[in-house]
Structures are given as structure tokens and as C-alpha cells.
Design a protein around this motif. Structure first.
Motif, PDB file in Angstrom:
ATOM      1  N   ALA A 109     -19.260 -12.715  -8.909  1.00 56.35           N
ATOM      2  CA  ALA A 109     -20.028 -11.525  -9.280  1.00 56.35           C
ATOM      3  C   ALA A 109     -19.148 -10.280  -9.250  1.00 56.35           C
ATOM      4  N   LEU A 110     -18.330 -10.154  -8.222  1.00 60.42           N
ATOM      5  CA  LEU A 110     -17.428  -9.015  -8.106  1.00 60.42           C
ATOM      6  C   LEU A 110     -16.457  -8.965  -9.284  1.00 60.42           C
ATOM      7  N   ALA A 111     -16.026 -10.117  -9.738  1.00 58.95           N
ATOM      8  CA  ALA A 111     -15.057 -10.180 -10.833  1.00 58.95           C
ATOM      9  C   ALA A 111     -15.624  -9.642 -12.142  1.00 58.95           C
ATOM     10  N   VAL A 112     -16.953  -9.764 -12.337  1.00 63.12           N
ATOM     11  CA  VAL A 112     -17.547  -9.342 -13.615  1.00 63.12           C
ATOM     12  C   VAL A 112     -18.283  -8.013 -13.515  1.00 63.12           C
ATOM     13  N   ALA A 113     -18.533  -7.521 -12.316  1.00 62.71           N
ATOM     14  CA  ALA A 113     -19.251  -6.248 -12.155  1.00 62.71           C
ATOM     15  C   ALA A 113     -18.397  -5.098 -12.681  1.00 62.71           C
ATOM     16  N   PRO A 114     -18.979  -4.184 -13.443  1.00 62.53           N
ATOM     17  CA  PRO A 114     -18.211  -3.019 -13.917  1.00 62.53           C
ATOM     18  C   PRO A 114     -17.653  -2.232 -12.727  1.00 62.53           C
ATOM     19  N   LEU A 115     -16.407  -1.845 -12.806  1.00 66.27           N
ATOM     20  CA  LEU A 115     -15.766  -1.182 -11.675  1.00 66.27           C
ATOM     21  C   LEU A 115     -16.527   0.061 -11.250  1.00 66.27           C
ATOM     22  N   GLU A 116     -17.122   0.776 -12.197  1.00 68.72           N
ATOM     23  CA  GLU A 116     -17.814   2.019 -11.866  1.00 68.72           C
ATOM     24  C   GLU A 116     -19.141   1.794 -11.138  1.00 68.72           C
ATOM     25  N   LEU A 117     -19.554   0.530 -10.995  1.00 70.81           N
ATOM     26  CA  LEU A 117     -20.802   0.217 -10.289  1.00 70.81           C
ATOM     27  C   LEU A 117     -20.565  -0.548  -8.990  1.00 70.81           C
ATOM     28  N   VAL A 118     -19.324  -0.626  -8.535  1.00 65.93           N
ATOM     29  CA  VAL A 118     -18.985  -1.400  -7.347  1.00 65.93           C
ATOM     30  C   VAL A 118     -18.816  -0.484  -6.133  1.00 65.93           C
ATOM     31  N   LEU A 119     -19.427  -0.889  -5.013  1.00 59.79           N
ATOM     32  CA  LEU A 119     -19.282  -0.193  -3.737  1.00 59.79           C
ATOM     33  C   LEU A 119     -18.801  -1.186  -2.686  1.00 59.79           C
ATOM     34  N   VAL A 120     -18.390  -0.661  -1.529  1.00 58.23           N
ATOM     35  CA  VAL A 120     -17.998  -1.516  -0.407  1.00 58.23           C
ATOM     36  C   VAL A 120     -18.771  -1.065   0.827  1.00 58.23           C
ATOM     37  N   GLU A 121     -19.085  -2.012   1.712  1.00 57.69           N
ATOM     38  CA  GLU A 121     -19.842  -1.706   2.914  1.00 57.69           C
ATOM     39  C   GLU A 121     -19.435  -2.657   4.029  1.00 57.69           C
ATOM     40  N   MET A 129     -11.272  -7.506  -1.929  1.00 59.21           N
ATOM     41  CA  MET A 129     -11.900  -7.192  -3.210  1.00 59.21           C
ATOM     42  C   MET A 129     -10.851  -6.892  -4.278  1.00 59.21           C
ATOM     43  N   ALA A 130      -9.803  -6.173  -3.898  1.00 57.22           N
ATOM     44  CA  ALA A 130      -8.736  -5.860  -4.851  1.00 57.22           C
ATOM     45  C   ALA A 130      -8.075  -7.133  -5.362  1.00 57.22           C
ATOM     46  N   VAL A 144      -6.499  -5.894  -9.055  1.00 58.41           N
ATOM     47  CA  VAL A 144      -6.038  -4.510  -9.151  1.00 58.41           C
ATOM     48  C   VAL A 144      -5.383  -4.133  -7.828  1.00 58.41           C
ATOM     49  N   ASP A 145      -4.597  -3.067  -7.820  1.00 57.57           N
ATOM     50  CA  ASP A 145      -3.988  -2.638  -6.571  1.00 57.57           C
ATOM     51  C   ASP A 145      -5.026  -1.915  -5.725  1.00 57.57           C
ATOM     52  N   GLU A 146      -4.809  -1.907  -4.427  1.00 55.48           N
ATOM     53  CA  GLU A 146      -5.824  -1.379  -3.517  1.00 55.48           C
ATOM     54  C   GLU A 146      -6.063   0.108  -3.706  1.00 55.48           C
ATOM     55  N   ASP A 147      -5.032   0.863  -4.110  1.00 49.91           N
ATOM     56  CA  ASP A 147      -5.231   2.293  -4.324  1.00 49.91           C
ATOM     57  C   ASP A 147      -6.192   2.551  -5.474  1.00 49.91           C
ATOM     58  N   THR A 148      -6.037   1.787  -6.550  1.00 56.16           N
ATOM     59  CA  THR A 148      -6.932   1.935  -7.705  1.00 56.16           C
ATOM     60  C   THR A 148      -8.363   1.615  -7.320  1.00 56.16           C
ATOM     61  N   LEU A 149      -8.529   0.503  -6.604  1.00 57.06           N
ATOM     62  CA  LEU A 149      -9.877   0.118  -6.196  1.00 57.06           C
ATOM     63  C   LEU A 149     -10.463   1.124  -5.215  1.00 57.06           C
ATOM     64  N   ALA A 150      -9.672   1.550  -4.227  1.00 51.48           N
ATOM     65  CA  ALA A 150     -10.173   2.499  -3.239  1.00 51.48           C
ATOM     66  C   ALA A 150     -10.610   3.806  -3.900  1.00 51.48           C
ATOM     67  N   GLY A 151      -9.839   4.271  -4.862  1.00 53.53           N
ATOM     68  CA  GLY A 151     -10.207   5.491  -5.573  1.00 53.53           C
ATOM     69  C   GLY A 151     -11.546   5.355  -6.272  1.00 53.53           C
TER      70      GLY A 151
END
Length: 299
Positions: free
Chosen positions: A234-246, A274-275, A280-287
């Protein structure tokens, strides 16, 4: 300390706090945590989280006392944002008067519906506060509550949706073993502008449905579990702009610390996992995660 007591610093002790992970270079937010269920003070938890790049947390209410505490805590700390709600398993407890906290077999107590209405009115009052950014966690849970509790859960869920929309607040969904009905109720009621599936538990196909509706999907430490390939898909196909972490702390501690106490400072462990899934690199994902959480909760 007795000589046979576990050393709190011993990594073999299942109650020992995991070590600090390497700090993130780009700050993120823990989009769902329960500081009131953790052993550290709020100040200690926030300082420890900030030391590894987790600079904002969303404190989630699950009952009236917890929701009041969330609102009070968010008013005191700039890094804390509150949500308020009756957990799906709380609604049947109120209606049926179950002292164990979950609805079991038994007749509805006289006045149970009125008690639920009174509790919902308090959630409505709290939701109007400016430091309260969301209404939740609400939704449906068919794992802990059986068929006799479904009516109360759904009535409570629909009421929370209405409260969130009326106050312009984010809706935070708890969905356990109830995917189809949660999606059905959201469609029937009309979801708020911002809706978050906390601890996303569906598969890739459901992620596509959520994405088409613009729902945020928040991933917790269980995305690292060996048996959770559905979450990674699911994480692999979810649009990046709709992904959160908790964290959902103190629960769902990520591998390799599964089973030990979770806390917001462990978000970097999940971010790195998740990255890797997303490639993707962790900086991109974290941003992206930091920006998404601020947008999702309007802070």
C-alpha cells in the motif's frame, strides 16, 4: 533495586526503552501518538523527539478524559497539536455500560443512548478549541467489539464526521477489520476536507480507493513487521503527497524493537523503512512527511 530485577538499560529487557536512532536531517512530525499513555513527562518526550528531528506531534484523544488532556496539553506546548474523540470501542462501552471498556453481550442500559449523546456533546465542545486540530480517532473496530456493538460504533462515527465538518477540523480514522464499512459511512456522510486513515491497515487496492478520495494514509511501526507485506504494498502505491508517518506510541514499536515501549523519538526508524519501500532517500521522504502532516492538520 533487587539483585534479580532487570536492568532498565539492558537491551534484552523487553521493557527497556530502545536507544536513540540517528537523527533525521529533515524534521518530521509524529502524526498520531498517545503521550498520556507513555512513561516520560511531556517535556521529556518532546525533547527526546526533537533531538532526533521529530519536532511536532499530534496528541490523540480516545475518551473524554484523554480528549480533555490532549486539548490542555496542546494549549501548553507549541509542538503539540490535539485531536479529540471517543474511540470506536468507547461508544459501545458508554451505551452498554461495560466496565471492562469494550462492548460485550448484554442488554443496553437505560439511558445508554443519552449518555453517548452527552459524551459526544463534550467532544463537540472540545473540537471548537483552536489548539484542537482534528476529530478522532473515530471509526469502526470489529476486532475488539462484536456485532452487538456495531450500532453504537456507527452512530458515534457518523456524529464525529458531522462534528469535524462543522468545525472545519481533520477527521482521524481508526479502521480495524472494518474497511468496507468505514469507506461506506464516509461516502454516505461525505468526508471532511481533510481525512486521515491512522495506522493504515488496508492493502494496495484500498490505498488506491483512499487516494482517489484524497484521504491521507498514515503508516506506523507495523509497516516494518515481517507479516505486513500488505502495508508495504500500500505504501508503495500511495501518492507521496498523501503519506504520513506515526508511532501510535506506546504501541506498534518498529522492528528491531518490536515489543518494547514506543515513543515519538522512534519515528526515524519507521521513516527509514518507509524510504526503502518507496525507493527514495530519507531526506526527500522526510520533507514530504513534514509538509503533508502540517497540511493534513492545518497547523
Amino acid at each position: 533495586m533487587p539483585s534479580n530485577a532487570p536492568d532498565p538499560a539492558d537491551p534484552r529487557d523487553k521493557n527497556a526503552a530502545p536507544p536513540l536512532p540517528e537523527p533525521l536531517r529533515v524534521p518530521v512530525a509524529d502524526s498520531h501518538t498517545h503521550l498520556d499513555m507513555q512513561s516520560r513527562t511531556v517535556e521529556e518526550a518532546l525533547a527526546k523527539a526533537a533531538s532526533v528531528g521529530v519536532t511536532q506531534v499530534v496528541q490523540v484523544g480516545c475518551d473524554l478524559a484523554g480528549s480533555r488532556w490532549a486539548a490542555e496539553t496542546a494549549a501548553r506546548y507549541d509542538a503539540v497539536h490535539a485531536t479529540v474523540a471517543l474511540h470506536p470501542n468507547e461508544a459501545p462501552r458508554i451505551v452498554h455500560g461495560d466496565p471492562d471498556g469494550w462492548s460485550r453481550q448484554g442488554a443496553r442500559q437505560a439511558g445508554g443512548d443519552a449518555a453517548l449523546d452527552e459524551a459526544l456533546a463534550e467532544i463537540d465542545r472540545l473540537a471548537a478549541l483552536p489548539q484542537v486540530k482534528g476529530v478522532g480517532e473515530t471509526g469502526l473496530d470489529y476486532f475488539r467489539t462484536g456485532p452487538e456493538g456495531k450500532e453504537a460504533q456507527e452512530r458515534s462515527f457518523r456524529a464525529h464526521i458531522e462534528i469535524a465538518k462543522r468545525h472545519g477540523k481533520t477527521l482521524v480514522i481508526h479502521d480495524r477489520d472494518a474497511h468496507a464499512d468505514v469507506l461506506r459511512v464516509l461516502k454516505e456522510e461525505g468526508a471532511p476536507e481533510r481525512t486521515v486513515f491512522h495506522c493504515y491497515s488496508g492493502d494496495a487496492e484500498m490505498a488506491k480507493v483512499c487516494a482517489s478520495a484524497g484521504y491521507y494514509m498514515s503508516f506506523a511501526g507495523n509497516v516494518t513487521f515481517k507479516n505486513a507485506q500488505n502495508l508495504r504494498d500500500a505504501l508503495a502505491v500511495a501518492p507521496l503527497e498523501l503519506v504520513l508517518v506515526e508511532t501510535d506510541a506506546p504501541f506498534l514499536t518498529p522492528v528491531p524493537y518490536r515489543g518494547r515501549p514506543n515513543a515519538p523519538y522512534l519515528v526515524p526508524v519507521t521513516v527509514r523503512a518507509m524510504a526503502a519501500v518507496r525507493g527514495v532517500d530519507e531526506d526527500t521522504l522526510a520533507g514530504a512527511l513534514g509538509a503533508n502532516t502540517a497540511r493534513a492538520f492545518g497547523y
